[in-house]
Design a protein around this motif. Structure first.
Motif, mmCIF file in Angstrom:
data_model
loop_
_atom_site.group_PDB
_atom_site.id
_atom_site.type_symbol
_atom_site.label_atom_id
_atom_site.label_comp_id
_atom_site.label_asym_id
_atom_site.label_seq_id
_atom_site.Cartn_x
_atom_site.Cartn_y
_atom_site.Cartn_z
ATOM 1 N N ASP A 45 19.373 -83.231 98.289
ATOM 2 C CA ASP A 45 19.103 -84.526 97.680
ATOM 3 C C ASP A 45 20.184 -85.499 98.137
ATOM 4 O OD1 ASP A 45 18.572 -86.714 96.130
ATOM 5 O OD2 ASP A 45 19.025 -85.749 94.210
ATOM 6 N N THR A 79 22.197 -87.916 95.578
ATOM 7 C CA THR A 79 23.308 -87.372 94.784
ATOM 8 C C THR A 79 24.234 -86.483 95.609
ATOM 9 O OG1 THR A 79 21.952 -85.475 94.113
ATOM 10 C CG2 THR A 79 21.909 -87.433 92.684
ATOM 11 N N ASP A 120 10.825 -86.604 91.939
ATOM 12 C CA ASP A 120 11.421 -87.912 91.662
ATOM 13 C C ASP A 120 12.870 -87.677 91.257
ATOM 14 O OD1 ASP A 120 11.259 -87.060 88.933
ATOM 15 O OD2 ASP A 120 9.274 -87.953 88.754
ATOM 16 N N ASP A 121 13.528 -88.683 90.701
ATOM 17 C CA ASP A 121 14.945 -88.541 90.365
ATOM 18 C C ASP A 121 15.186 -87.545 89.243
ATOM 19 O OD1 ASP A 121 15.554 -90.405 92.274
ATOM 20 O OD2 ASP A 121 15.748 -92.084 90.874
#
Length: 304
Positions: A33, A36, A75-76
């Motif tokens: 990711d 992050t 998604d997040d």
């Protein structure tokens, strides 16, 4: 005489960095990711998910209630995880897992294996026999909110990866030493034609997890070969990256610039003597490979 491919193989690259101290029984399914700067990977047989902050190098592990092998971002807040009972949605915040689509959930003899997200938002994932029974494996796709059976009669399905435009897909059957290419619909991620076997420039042994870089080259782990091979989409090996573990299992590009390569490995199937000769078997490595990858797509749960 040293060939061009051998010359690249012998080029001096920085030593890989060990990520964490854990040795995985069967390390697999690395994902990244970029938002992050976090990497993830699994120990399938150990029923664990590892999460690494690449900025600090800190690694934490999450115990899982079942065997799981790969994930992709939705998604997040959510990830989709391939498991022995099908696809689960996992909360990034608390780690709670909820069954999204049951797949072979009533078959206790199978588990999930390789997986990767398609540029159009589909999610390809494979199921195989826990004992690697011949012909008992399949590859599925979550596309348009539904799970579709793509290929069956396989044994150890691996190397799922896609061209950047989503028009070409690749997968391997490790047991058959075969790497396949299949034309795809770039929107749905589903096959347009039957797959064809690539004429590899070597014997094809040990084909495991794979990822495609920004130039369209396939970086494929060679289980038992202690290396990552770099192939063209026609199957020609143009360079290799030595891995200090006998059984590398899957690579993924990581880092804000996608200029590092995370590689999982395993000590599955090794006897005591083999493990002693392979002290870093099961470790997770980060290389500076002299190549650049690209972000992995997010998975679309509903209709296109």
């Amino acid at each position: 005489m040293v060939s061009a491919a051998q010359a690249v193989t012998q080029a001096v690259l920085p030593a890989p960095v060990l990520l964490g101290e854990t040795r995985c029984h069967l390390g697999e399914g690395p994902a990244y990711d970029a938002a992050t700067d976090t990497a993830f990977w699994f120990d399938i047989l150990g029923r664990k998910l590892f999460e690494a902050d690449l900025g600090t190098g800190s690694v934490i592990s999450h115990d899982l209630p079942l065997m799981a092998s790969a994930l992709a971002l939705v998604d997040d807040e959510r990830q989709i995880v391939s498991t022995e009972s099908g696809l689960h949605l996992r909360s990034r915040r608390g780690g709670a897992m909820t069954l999204f689509r049951a797949v072979e959930a009533d078959n206790r003899a199978t588990r999930s294996n390789d997986a990767r997200a398609h540029p159009g938002g589909a999610f390809w994932f494979s199921m195989m026999s826990k004992s690697a029974k011949a012909g008992a494996a399949s590859i599925y796709a979550l596309s348009g909110g539904e799970v579709v059976l793509l290929f069956s009669g396989l044994t150890i399905p691996n190397a799922i990866c896609f061209s950047a435009d989503g028009r070409q897909g690749f997968f391997a059957d490790t047991a058959q030493n075969e790497l396949y290419r299949v034309p795809l619909d770039p929107v749905t991620g589903l096959p347009r034609e039957a797959p064809s076997s690539l004429a590899l420039s070597d014997d094809g042994k040990g084909l495991d997890g794979a990822v495609i870089d920004r130039e369209g080259l396939i970086w494929i782990a060679r289980w038992g070969g202690a290396r990552i091979d770099v192939l063209t989409d026609a199957g020609e090996t143009i360079r290799s990256l030595a891995v200090p573990a006998r059984q590398p299992s899957c690579p993924v590009f990581v880092g804000k610039a996608f200029d590092r390569l995370l590689v999982t490995s395993a000590w599955e199937g090794q006897d005591e003597a083999t493990r002693a000769a392979d002290p870093q078997g099961g470790a997770t490595f980060v290389f500076s490979p002299g190549a650049v990858g690209k972000a992995e797509p997010r998975v679309r749960l509903g209709a296109h």
